[in-house]
Enzyme design. Structure first.
Site, PDB file in Angstrom:
ATOM      1  N   TYR A   1      40.482  52.785  41.152  1.00 36.65           N
ATOM      2  CA  TYR A   1      40.178  51.749  40.169  1.00 36.65           C
ATOM      3  C   TYR A   1      41.275  51.665  39.111  1.00 36.65           C
ATOM      4  O   TYR A   1      41.730  50.568  38.757  1.00 36.65           O
ATOM      5  CB  TYR A   1      38.826  52.047  39.520  1.00 36.65           C
ATOM      6  CG  TYR A   1      38.403  51.033  38.475  1.00 36.65           C
ATOM      7  CD1 TYR A   1      38.047  49.738  38.834  1.00 36.65           C
ATOM      8  CD2 TYR A   1      38.350  51.382  37.129  1.00 36.65           C
ATOM      9  CE1 TYR A   1      37.647  48.812  37.881  1.00 36.65           C
ATOM     10  CE2 TYR A   1      37.946  50.461  36.173  1.00 36.65           C
ATOM     11  CZ  TYR A   1      37.602  49.183  36.550  1.00 36.65           C
ATOM     12  OH  TYR A   1      37.215  48.262  35.601  1.00 36.65           O
TER      13      TYR A   1
ATOM     14  N   SER B   1      41.382  46.679  32.492  1.00 37.84           N
ATOM     15  CA  SER B   1      40.656  47.801  31.899  1.00 37.84           C
ATOM     16  C   SER B   1      41.669  48.728  31.246  1.00 37.84           C
ATOM     17  O   SER B   1      42.814  48.835  31.718  1.00 37.84           O
ATOM     18  CB  SER B   1      39.869  48.570  32.959  1.00 37.84           C
ATOM     19  OG  SER B   1      39.376  49.799  32.432  1.00 37.84           O
TER      20      SER B   1
END
Length: 262
Positions: free
Chosen positions: A156, A143
């Site tokens: 995350y 990501s």
């Protein structure tokens, strides 16, 4: 040169929805034999059925939690027992969380790292011998929050940064053995991922998507198929000398610091 995965075995984790579903469908359309992993059995079998309709090849659906040793071991064993080989491993399974350092939440931290990092590390380690034998390759789904500095998705973001460095180190380790390792790094992608971790209704999610799309230089979010096409390209012979690379697919969003990007 057309991309063709006929007679290739591809394992896609997190295949029951979102980017994983799009990736599975595209590989199926290109003739791959698929092993599909997910935790939601109903959704996973629906994706497997959709893949089967494309070329008549029956995927192997594996219901497993890749945050557990048992789930990882089951995935590796059933894939190799069923197909006898592996050519491409797509590490897509992940969970997110909107959390910061304060208030301190170690339960969420552990859960994110258990699936997003530990599960990838263990599954890759178990399947590397098969990939060496087939001269296959690995594509990790990262990501852009791995490199963007934002407040609100700390574990995350850390996990995806770890995944990026894992990609580079393992690429260097496996290159002499003929195995390529790369990552695709999505920006905002239309899926249930953000809606799930923010507990938004469909209407709220669409409003959020519209607002955040204004920050994307190219003006629109990614679709799952945009990410899938890059995954397939990197996994194919078109990219035979590409390894240790992190490829952003984000419409230029990485240049604009905002939170919640996958």
């Amino acid at each position: 040169m057309n991309i063709d995965f006929s007679d290739k075995v591809v394992l896609v984790t997190g295949a029951s929805a979102g980017i994983g579903e799009s990736t599975a469908l595209l590989f199926a359309a290109l003739g791959a034999k698929l092993s599909l992993v997910g935790r939601n059995e109903g959704k996973l079998r629906a994706v497997a059925a959709a893949c089967h309709k494309l070329r008549g090849l029956q995927p192997l659906p594996i219901v497993a939690d890749l945050g557990t040793d048992e789930g990882v071991q089951k995935t590796a064993k059933e894939t190799l027992d069923h197909f006898g080989r592996l050519d491409v491993l797509v590490n897509n399974a992940a969970i997110g969380a909107l959390t910061s350092l304060q208030p301190l939440d170690m339960k969420t931290f552990d859960e994110v790292f258990r699936i997003d990092v530990r599960g990838v590390y263990q599954l890759t380690g178990l399947l590397v011998p098969a990939l060496i034998e087939s001269k296959g390759n690995i594509v990790n789904i990262s990501s852009i929050v791995a490199t963007m500095v934002n407040v609100g998705s700390l574990p995350y973001s850390m996990a995806k940064a770890a995944l990026d460095h894992f990609t580079r180190i393992v690429a260097l380790e496996l290159a002499p053995k003929g195995v390529r390792v790369n990552a695709v790094s999505p920006g905002i992608t239309v899926s249930d991922f953000i809606k799930r971790i923010t507990d938004q209704t469909e209407e709220q999610y669409r409003e959020w998507l519209g607002q955040y799309s204004k920050n994307i230089p190219m003006g629109e979010p990614c679709l799952g198929d945009d990410i899938a096409k890059m995954v397939v390209h990197i996994a194919s012979e078109h990219s035979r000398l590409v390894t240790g690379t992190i490829v952003e697919v984000d419409g230029g969003l990485r240049f604009t610091p905002i939170a919640g990007s996958r």
